[in-house]
Motif scaffolding. Structure first.
Motif: not given
Length: 222
Positions: A108, A112, A118
């Motif tokens: 994650r 990103d 997260n």
């Protein structure tokens, strides 16, 4: 200077016009009337002009083709969103009071491009509650890049550049390799940061996980 030509023009302009005989007056009046009467335009030319002035109709796209084009554009946008942003180190060229050291980037965070992105991760809540990331300055993971300059807090991972959510998939040997590599290892990166910061080391290294701390500082032969 004296402009003789301009002077003559002005004299001629103000001189009275000579009298005209009746025949000449009639001829001049008829000519003027003819000149001011709009000439007739052939119907064929008028139609052509009107056709040229009419805006052309837009090309119609068949519904099936339009749907296919929309689907293609949507697929391209989804693919662009799926491309990982990566997670570079945040160790600037100035001294820091704290460096937070993770194991390796989660999937994650890697997608990103932000540390501890997260929502289930409590890191940013802890940083806010301890005032290491004041709420009036930092809004969460999306502001991680502001942390070094505003809060004196940097981020890195032992396995920088190696994404993976399940850290158990990486062996202790992987951690040691990530640590000891002469060019890209964790120790080499720390030394580089300290050198750029004028020789001033961070006050605290905080390990976000027990495993990397245990492996790095194990007394076993490495």
């Amino acid at each position: 200077g004296f402009d003789l030509a301009h002077f003559h023009v002005r004299v001629v302009d103000v001189m009275p016009a000579p009298a005209l005989n009746p025949f000449d007056a009639f001829r001049l009046t008829s000519a003027a009337a003819t000149a001011t009467t709009p000439s007739k335009v052939p119907r064929r030319l008028t139609s052509a002009a009107a056709t040229a002035a009419t805006p052309s109709k837009r090309r119609k796209i068949a519904p099936a083709a339009a749907r296919k084009e929309c689907a293609t554009n949507a697929a391209a946008a989804d693919e662009a969103r799926r491309q990982p942003a990566g997670l570079p180190e945040m160790l600037p060229a100035h001294p820091l009071r704290l460096i937070i050291v993770g194991h390796n980037p989660s999937e994650r965070a890697w997608m990103d491009g932000h540390y501890y992105a997260n929502p289930s991760n409590h890191m940013w809540k802890i940083l806010e509650e301890t005032n290491l990331a004041p709420k009036n300055l930092i809004s969460g993971a999306q502001d991680d890049y502001k942390m070094p300059a505003l809060c004196g807090v940097g981020f890195t991972d032992v396995g920088t550049g190696v994404p993976g959510t399940q850290s158990s998939k990486f062996s202790d040997a992987d951690l040691r390799r990530w640590t000891l590599d002469a060019e890209s290892g964790f120790y080499a990166r720390l030394r580089r940061h300290v050198s750029l910061a004028g020789g001033t080391p961070p006050r605290v290294l905080a390990f976000a996980g027990k495993r990397q701390y245990t492996v790095l500082f194990s007394k076993k032969k490495q």
